[in-house]
Design a protein around this motif. Sequence first.
Motif, PDB file in Angstrom:
ATOM      1  N   CYS A   1       0.857  -1.183   0.000  1.00 26.50           N
ATOM      2  CA  CYS A   1       0.000   0.000   0.000  1.00 26.50           C
ATOM      3  C   CYS A   1       0.896   1.237   0.000  1.00 26.50           C
ATOM      4  CB  CYS A   1      -0.901  -0.025   1.237  1.00 26.50           C
ATOM      5  SG  CYS A   1      -1.930   1.431   1.447  1.00 26.50           S
TER       6      CYS A   1
ATOM      7  N   CYS B   1       0.864   3.641   1.795  1.00 30.45           N
ATOM      8  CA  CYS B   1       1.146   4.138   3.142  1.00 30.45           C
ATOM      9  C   CYS B   1       2.436   3.544   3.703  1.00 30.45           C
ATOM     10  CB  CYS B   1      -0.015   3.858   4.086  1.00 30.45           C
ATOM     11  SG  CYS B   1      -0.128   2.134   4.598  1.00 30.45           S
TER      12      CYS B   1
ATOM     13  N   ASN C   1       2.714   0.232   4.457  1.00 33.79           N
ATOM     14  CA  ASN C   1       2.345  -1.065   5.019  1.00 33.79           C
ATOM     15  C   ASN C   1       2.030  -2.037   3.862  1.00 33.79           C
ATOM     16  OD1 ASN C   1       1.568  -3.016   6.851  1.00 33.79           O
ATOM     17  ND2 ASN C   1      -0.067  -1.809   7.776  1.00 33.79           N
TER      18      ASN C   1
HETATM   19 ZN   LIG Z   1      -2.048   1.368   3.767  1.00 37.31          ZN
END
Ligand SMILES: [Zn+2]
Length: 395
Positions: A241, A243, A245
């Motif tokens: 992802c 982000c 993670n």
């Molecule tokens: Zn994420």
Amino acid sequence: MNRALILHYLLGVEVSSRTLLANKSNLKQATLTKIISDFISWGLVEETGLISKGVGRPTIGIRLRKEGYRVLCVRLSRNYVETAVMDLAGRIYDEDRFEVDSRNELAATVDLIIERLRGILARNPEERFLGIGVAMPGPWVKEQQRLAYFTGFYKWQDIDIGKIMEEALGLTVFVEQDANAALMAEGEFHSWAPSGELVLLVMVGQGIGAGIYSNGEILRGKLGIAGEIGHMSIAYEGIPCECGNVGCLERYASTTAVVERARALIGSRSTSLGPRCRIGEILAAYKEGDGLAVAVVDQAARYLGYALASLTNVLNPGLIILGDEMSAAGEGYLRKVREAMGERVTPTVRESTELSLSSVEGNPFLLGIGHAVVENCIKTPEVFAKAGGEWKRRG
Ligand SMILES: [Zn+2]
């Protein structure tokens, strides 16, 4: 403080009276009379003639002019921006929606939003605007007034959108994480609001976020990002992802994930969907039993159910409400989420956790952010005296 108290009470009723307000607030009659006459001189409150309340002589009614003030509501999403005007009674006017390309130049998108809001203000020159509310996706770090990150939206984390809008429009801007804003709208329609029960509002749209309501308030955590469940990993070696993670829930259960998967599977089985299908078409096909739509939506429901099982073990909510785009998939989708969640929690927990679809009519983000602005204004009632005209000089 006394003014805020009286205002808060008047907001919740149609008509009251000086006697009733004195009883409710425990304020001295003289203090109350002064507050009411200030409110009347601002145009915020008006007398309504004689009313009878139970025993005793009829008294002069007092009402808040809820139709006399407006707030501008903005909801930012990955591919579009929604705007509306709300009055103090929660009525929505002038609702609008326009597409933005999240990968475009950031400044151009912000300018576009400001231009739209200027248009609304120009169309309503007689209205008294109290402020602007912006519902933001992603982890909104309240203290720093910026996004921690915004998957799919580049560079948004570098700017203070509230400050830019305030300078451009001359109105106070109040920014709130979108699921928390929606929680405020949901609370307006639910009796749970005063009960103290933990409620989880899970907004499943292009991203996934939750608003957590506990002990009478929104649970925010240290930075204000509590409820960012879209970036909770449900697969430790799963899809990466933006982000940082891997295996984030929103890569599996959001409408973005559903659309991606449906498009990837077209050609592999018979379906009424085309290669450029959008979420609305997929959910409509789901309700008609289209094989491909059922496969992708049920899978997304299953992933969400597993995530809710984990969350239930952590938070033990009495009620979980599902909202945003995916909730349009309806009862069939809800049933699949419930089944998957039920497989992963003990029967006692399953039976004591209610799961339902949002009951808010209209756009919960716009309504909720509007309510958030009003709540904020009530804390400093002087803004009602100042409202109106200011933006015209600066805008
Ligand atoms: Zn994420």
